[in-house]
Design a protein around this motif. Sequence first.
Motif, PDB file in Angstrom:
ATOM      1  N   UNK A 192     -23.567   0.513  91.672  1.00  0.00           N
ATOM      2  CA  UNK A 192     -23.379   1.254  90.439  1.00  0.00           C
ATOM      3  C   UNK A 192     -24.194   2.542  90.454  1.00  0.00           C
ATOM      4  N   UNK A 193     -23.603   3.595  89.934  1.00  0.00           N
ATOM      5  CA  UNK A 193     -24.298   4.872  89.843  1.00  0.00           C
ATOM      6  C   UNK A 193     -25.121   4.926  88.560  1.00  0.00           C
ATOM      7  N   UNK A 194     -26.367   5.363  88.674  1.00  0.00           N
ATOM      8  CA  UNK A 194     -27.201   5.499  87.491  1.00  0.00           C
ATOM      9  C   UNK A 194     -28.334   6.474  87.762  1.00  0.00           C
ATOM     10  N   UNK A 195     -28.851   7.055  86.676  1.00  0.00           N
ATOM     11  CA  UNK A 195     -29.974   7.981  86.734  1.00  0.00           C
ATOM     12  C   UNK A 195     -31.025   7.548  85.723  1.00  0.00           C
ATOM     13  N   UNK A 196     -32.261   7.914  85.994  1.00  0.00           N
ATOM     14  CA  UNK A 196     -33.345   7.671  85.051  1.00  0.00           C
ATOM     15  C   UNK A 196     -33.599   8.981  84.308  1.00  0.00           C
ATOM     16  N   UNK A 197     -33.531   8.926  82.988  1.00  0.00           N
ATOM     17  CA  UNK A 197     -33.799  10.103  82.155  1.00  0.00           C
ATOM     18  C   UNK A 197     -34.866   9.709  81.148  1.00  0.00           C
ATOM     19  N   UNK A 198     -35.944  10.484  81.081  1.00  0.00           N
ATOM     20  CA  UNK A 198     -37.004  10.161  80.133  1.00  0.00           C
ATOM     21  C   UNK A 198     -37.645  11.399  79.554  1.00  0.00           C
ATOM     22  N   UNK A 199     -38.198  11.237  78.360  1.00  0.00           N
ATOM     23  CA  UNK A 199     -38.828  12.336  77.627  1.00  0.00           C
ATOM     24  C   UNK A 199     -40.259  11.943  77.302  1.00  0.00           C
ATOM     25  N   UNK A 200     -41.202  12.830  77.519  1.00  0.00           N
ATOM     26  CA  UNK A 200     -42.605  12.617  77.223  1.00  0.00           C
ATOM     27  C   UNK A 200     -43.140  11.483  78.116  1.00  0.00           C
ATOM     28  N   UNK A 201     -43.596  10.370  77.547  1.00  0.00           N
ATOM     29  CA  UNK A 201     -44.029   9.253  78.402  1.00  0.00           C
ATOM     30  C   UNK A 201     -42.868   8.797  79.285  1.00  0.00           C
ATOM     31  N   UNK A 202     -41.664   8.824  78.736  1.00  0.00           N
ATOM     32  CA  UNK A 202     -40.481   8.481  79.521  1.00  0.00           C
ATOM     33  C   UNK A 202     -40.256   9.456  80.672  1.00  0.00           C
ATOM     34  N   UNK A 203     -40.653  10.716  80.480  1.00  0.00           N
ATOM     35  CA  UNK A 203     -40.578  11.697  81.562  1.00  0.00           C
ATOM     36  C   UNK A 203     -41.534  11.342  82.691  1.00  0.00           C
ATOM     37  N   UNK A 204     -42.720  10.871  82.318  1.00  0.00           N
ATOM     38  CA  UNK A 204     -43.676  10.367  83.317  1.00  0.00           C
ATOM     39  C   UNK A 204     -43.069   9.178  84.051  1.00  0.00           C
ATOM     40  N   UNK A 205     -42.479   8.253  83.300  1.00  0.00           N
ATOM     41  CA  UNK A 205     -41.872   7.062  83.910  1.00  0.00           C
ATOM     42  C   UNK A 205     -40.769   7.474  84.889  1.00  0.00           C
ATOM     43  N   UNK A 206     -39.952   8.452  84.511  1.00  0.00           N
ATOM     44  CA  UNK A 206     -38.887   8.921  85.390  1.00  0.00           C
ATOM     45  C   UNK A 206     -39.459   9.503  86.685  1.00  0.00           C
ATOM     46  N   UNK A 207     -40.513  10.328  86.579  1.00  0.00           N
ATOM     47  CA  UNK A 207     -41.133  10.896  87.782  1.00  0.00           C
ATOM     48  C   UNK A 207     -41.811   9.819  88.612  1.00  0.00           C
ATOM     49  N   UNK A 208     -42.406   8.847  87.955  1.00  0.00           N
ATOM     50  CA  UNK A 208     -43.020   7.732  88.680  1.00  0.00           C
ATOM     51  C   UNK A 208     -41.954   6.975  89.459  1.00  0.00           C
ATOM     52  N   UNK A 209     -40.808   6.729  88.815  1.00  0.00           N
ATOM     53  CA  UNK A 209     -39.695   6.054  89.493  1.00  0.00           C
ATOM     54  C   UNK A 209     -39.173   6.900  90.650  1.00  0.00           C
ATOM     55  N   UNK A 210     -39.081   8.220  90.449  1.00  0.00           N
ATOM     56  CA  UNK A 210     -38.572   9.119  91.485  1.00  0.00           C
ATOM     57  C   UNK A 210     -39.437   9.098  92.734  1.00  0.00           C
ATOM     58  N   UNK A 211     -40.736   8.865  92.548  1.00  0.00           N
ATOM     59  CA  UNK A 211     -41.656   8.890  93.683  1.00  0.00           C
ATOM     60  C   UNK A 211     -42.038   7.496  94.173  1.00  0.00           C
ATOM     61  N   UNK A 212     -41.744   6.460  93.411  1.00  0.00           N
ATOM     62  CA  UNK A 212     -42.110   5.101  93.821  1.00  0.00           C
ATOM     63  C   UNK A 212     -40.910   4.220  94.136  1.00  0.00           C
ATOM     64  N   UNK A 213     -39.756   4.552  93.581  1.00  0.00           N
ATOM     65  CA  UNK A 213     -38.492   3.884  93.926  1.00  0.00           C
ATOM     66  C   UNK A 213     -37.470   4.994  94.171  1.00  0.00           C
ATOM     67  N   UNK A 214     -37.714   5.812  95.219  1.00  0.00           N
ATOM     68  CA  UNK A 214     -36.989   7.073  95.377  1.00  0.00           C
ATOM     69  C   UNK A 214     -35.500   6.963  95.685  1.00  0.00           C
ATOM     70  N   UNK A 215     -35.023   5.785  96.049  1.00  0.00           N
ATOM     71  CA  UNK A 215     -33.589   5.662  96.349  1.00  0.00           C
ATOM     72  C   UNK A 215     -32.896   4.643  95.448  1.00  0.00           C
TER      73      UNK A 215
END
Length: 151
Positions: free
Chosen positions: A1-24
């Motif tokens: 399934x195709x999906x993206x993580x989108x977050x704002x403020x603390x959620x933005x941190x969570x999205x970047x954390x996911x991008x660098x810790x679960x990058x694929x």
Amino acid sequence: DDSCVVGWSYGGYVSLFAATNTPTQFNCYVSIAGVSDINAILEDTRASETAQMVDNIMVGDRDSEKGKAHLEAISPIASFGKLKRPTLLVHGTGDVVVPDDQSEAFYKAAKEYNLPVELLLLENGTHSLDSNPNRKQAFDRVINFVKANIE
């Protein structure tokens, strides 16, 4: 399934954390007004409200070497090199809760290594992007970015 993580403020941190810790794990990542470097934001006098929130959730002394090392380890900027999927950073230049240099620093670091990162800076945009033109520009870009990466 195709999906993206989108977050704002603390959620933005969570999205970047996911991008660098679960990058694929996801097709793309979007951080709106997110924190990328926790130690840097704690030293930023504009962000006292954010520093207070970190103090409220952190156990231990954030000023100790151990505390600083822990905060660095959980800061996405420390792992920017792991970025693999398209990542969009959206930030207002008037944000005093999470200043825009949080997104700019991450962007510059990733761009230097030709990693898939984009940055949208919104002139005088607040943390809430409460100006309608800023909000519309941000949402249009986020929607187009997500669509382009999941279709």
